[in-house]
Design a protein around this motif. Structure first.
Motif, mmCIF file in Angstrom:
data_model
loop_
_atom_site.group_PDB
_atom_site.id
_atom_site.type_symbol
_atom_site.label_atom_id
_atom_site.label_comp_id
_atom_site.label_asym_id
_atom_site.label_seq_id
_atom_site.Cartn_x
_atom_site.Cartn_y
_atom_site.Cartn_z
ATOM 1 N N GLY A 1 -2.230 -8.431 -10.141
ATOM 2 C CA GLY A 1 -3.057 -8.398 -11.336
ATOM 3 C C GLY A 1 -2.781 -7.161 -12.171
ATOM 4 O O GLY A 1 -2.589 -6.067 -11.624
ATOM 5 N N PRO A 2 -2.734 -7.265 -13.498
ATOM 6 C CA PRO A 2 -2.441 -6.104 -14.348
ATOM 7 C C PRO A 2 -3.380 -4.930 -14.119
ATOM 8 O O PRO A 2 -2.937 -3.777 -14.062
ATOM 9 C CB PRO A 2 -2.589 -6.667 -15.772
ATOM 10 C CG PRO A 2 -2.295 -8.121 -15.632
ATOM 11 C CD PRO A 2 -2.841 -8.509 -14.287
ATOM 12 N N PHE A 3 -4.682 -5.196 -13.989
ATOM 13 C CA PHE A 3 -5.635 -4.106 -13.823
ATOM 14 C C PHE A 3 -5.448 -3.352 -12.506
ATOM 15 O O PHE A 3 -5.317 -2.120 -12.512
ATOM 16 C CB PHE A 3 -7.071 -4.633 -13.940
ATOM 17 C CG PHE A 3 -8.116 -3.580 -13.731
ATOM 18 C CD1 PHE A 3 -8.388 -2.649 -14.712
ATOM 19 C CD2 PHE A 3 -8.821 -3.519 -12.533
ATOM 20 C CE1 PHE A 3 -9.348 -1.667 -14.504
ATOM 21 C CE2 PHE A 3 -9.790 -2.556 -12.319
ATOM 22 C CZ PHE A 3 -10.054 -1.619 -13.312
ATOM 23 N N ALA B 1 0.830 -1.208 0.000
ATOM 24 C CA ALA B 1 0.000 0.000 0.000
ATOM 25 C C ALA B 1 0.862 1.255 0.000
ATOM 26 O O ALA B 1 0.602 2.216 -0.729
ATOM 27 C CB ALA B 1 -0.934 -0.011 1.215
ATOM 28 N N LEU B 2 1.934 1.244 0.812
ATOM 29 C CA LEU B 2 2.790 2.422 0.931
ATOM 30 C C LEU B 2 3.469 2.756 -0.392
ATOM 31 O O LEU B 2 3.440 3.908 -0.838
ATOM 32 C CB LEU B 2 3.840 2.185 2.017
ATOM 33 C CG LEU B 2 4.876 3.304 2.194
ATOM 34 C CD1 LEU B 2 4.206 4.569 2.712
ATOM 35 C CD2 LEU B 2 5.985 2.856 3.142
ATOM 36 N N PHE B 3 4.051 1.760 -1.022
ATOM 37 C CA PHE B 3 4.839 2.054 -2.223
ATOM 38 C C PHE B 3 3.989 2.152 -3.478
ATOM 39 O O PHE B 3 4.447 2.700 -4.485
ATOM 40 C CB PHE B 3 5.948 1.013 -2.383
ATOM 41 C CG PHE B 3 7.079 1.260 -1.437
ATOM 42 C CD1 PHE B 3 8.067 2.175 -1.746
ATOM 43 C CD2 PHE B 3 7.130 0.617 -0.218
ATOM 44 C CE1 PHE B 3 9.098 2.434 -0.865
ATOM 45 C CE2 PHE B 3 8.167 0.861 0.671
ATOM 46 C CZ PHE B 3 9.151 1.783 0.349
ATOM 47 N N MET B 4 2.762 1.656 -3.460
ATOM 48 C CA MET B 4 1.870 1.925 -4.575
ATOM 49 C C MET B 4 1.308 3.332 -4.483
ATOM 50 O O MET B 4 1.141 4.009 -5.503
ATOM 51 C CB MET B 4 0.731 0.903 -4.622
ATOM 52 C CG MET B 4 1.152 -0.460 -5.136
ATOM 53 S SD MET B 4 -0.237 -1.596 -5.376
ATOM 54 C CE MET B 4 -1.076 -0.819 -6.767
ATOM 55 N N LEU B 5 1.034 3.804 -3.261
ATOM 56 C CA LEU B 5 0.422 5.123 -3.089
ATOM 57 C C LEU B 5 1.454 6.246 -3.037
ATOM 58 O O LEU B 5 1.253 7.314 -3.621
ATOM 59 C CB LEU B 5 -0.434 5.142 -1.816
ATOM 60 C CG LEU B 5 -1.637 4.189 -1.793
ATOM 61 C CD1 LEU B 5 -2.329 4.249 -0.446
ATOM 62 C CD2 LEU B 5 -2.612 4.536 -2.914
ATOM 63 N N GLY C 1 -3.721 1.339 -9.610
ATOM 64 C CA GLY C 1 -3.114 1.877 -8.400
ATOM 65 C C GLY C 1 -1.942 2.790 -8.674
ATOM 66 O O GLY C 1 -1.871 3.917 -8.149
ATOM 67 N N LEU C 2 -1.002 2.362 -9.526
ATOM 68 C CA LEU C 2 0.161 3.189 -9.823
ATOM 69 C C LEU C 2 -0.208 4.378 -10.687
ATOM 70 O O LEU C 2 0.353 5.467 -10.525
ATOM 71 C CB LEU C 2 1.235 2.357 -10.502
ATOM 72 C CG LEU C 2 2.253 1.625 -9.616
ATOM 73 C CD1 LEU C 2 3.044 2.613 -8.772
ATOM 74 C CD2 LEU C 2 1.594 0.600 -8.715
#
Length: 288
Positions: free
Chosen positions: A130-132, A71-75, A137-138
């Motif tokens: 998952g790709p989607f 969550a931290l590194f995606m956000l 998210g990114l």
């Protein structure tokens, strides 16, 4: 609509499991059951939770260092990488007092490599694969980071957003799907090249349609925005070099209003992250 979104999450999660495992059919049956029970909230939460399930583990979202780190590194990962590079570069500029063209471009290239390395490292530990959901998210993270930087800098929203935001989402989704075939370095090169082209189109859209007329004295000198120079606008914004092609007015406006370095670095981070996460979990999903 909500049931269709839930099915997208199920499809994305099921690609990480062996095709003969029957997991997709079981998950879709649960989604249909919850939809029939008129429980859209539980249906969406169940489908979204599947994106955190790795092959061989139950589809349960638990709070641990992997889920928290994901969550931290995606956000915040894209913005953190750019902020760190900006601090280092500004520190070098203060020490050296001036950085010439060659040093600036070498620094940008070095930071791009570091951004890709950071995305590659943290993508390895992602529980979302998952790709989607990775692309969404990114893509949202990079977009929000750019909005924050430009709004806090007193800048209006740029017309180029209508081009590069959906372009980034499509690029991330494409490279995540391609990464499932495990040609990771090749896929990253394709993604970066495609994103640079998208940014070029975004800057053409921004400056060709949103820039005001130059002062009358510059009209007389022919120093305005010229459509024939459009492919060079992004090159100048990125390198501060027009190679003698653009007019002074074009150079002045772009140097005042265009700073694409942050979005380039964040885009590289995001692509490396989704490629590593999607590729790693595609490998895990293969039957022994």
């Amino acid at each position: 609509m909500r049931q269709a979104v839930a099915r997208l999450f199920v499809d994305a999660a099921s690609r990480r499991w062996p095709a003969d495992s029957g997991m997709r059919q079981e998950w879709l049956a649960e989604v249909d059951y919850l939809a029939a029970q008129h429980k859209p909230g539980r249906m969406l939460w169940f489908a979204f939770g599947l994106t955190f399930a790795r092959p061989g583990s139950a589809p349960v979202v638990g709070f641990n260092w992997r889920t928290a780190g994901t969550a931290l590194f995606m956000l915040l990962g894209p913005f953190a990488v750019f902020a760190a590079s900006a601090l280092v570069f500004n520190g070098l500029a203060n020490v050296l007092e001036i950085l010439d063209y060659g040093v600036q471009q070498a620094g940008l290239a070095a930071f791009a490599v570091l951004a890709g390395a950071a995305g590659w490292w943290w993508g390895r530990w992602s529980v979302v694969s998952g790709p989607f959901p990775l692309a969404l998210g990114l893509g949202v993270s990079v977009t929000a980071s750019m909005l924050f930087m430009w709004l806090t800098g007193g800048r209006d929203l740029v017309a180029g957003y209508a081009v590069w935001v959906p372009g980034l989402l499509v690029t991330l989704l494409l490279v995540a799907r391609l990464a499932q075939r495990r040609r990771n370095v090749f896929v990253l090169a394709i993604g970066i090249a495609l994103f640079l082209v998208i940014l070029d189109v975004a800057y053409i859209a921004e400056f060709y349609h949103a820039v005001g007329d130059p002062p009358p004295s510059w009209h007389a000198a022919g120093d305005g925005f010229t459509g024939a120079h459009a492919p060079m606008w992004f090159v100048f914004a990125l390198t501060n070099q027009s190679f003698g092609v653009m007019s002074y007015y074009e150079s002045f406006v772009i140097s005042e209003d265009a700073f694409p370095h942050g979005i380039v670095l964040m885009g590289v981070f995001a692509m490396a992250y989704v490629i590593r996460a999607a590729g790693r979990n595609a490998t895990m999903a293969k039957p022994a």
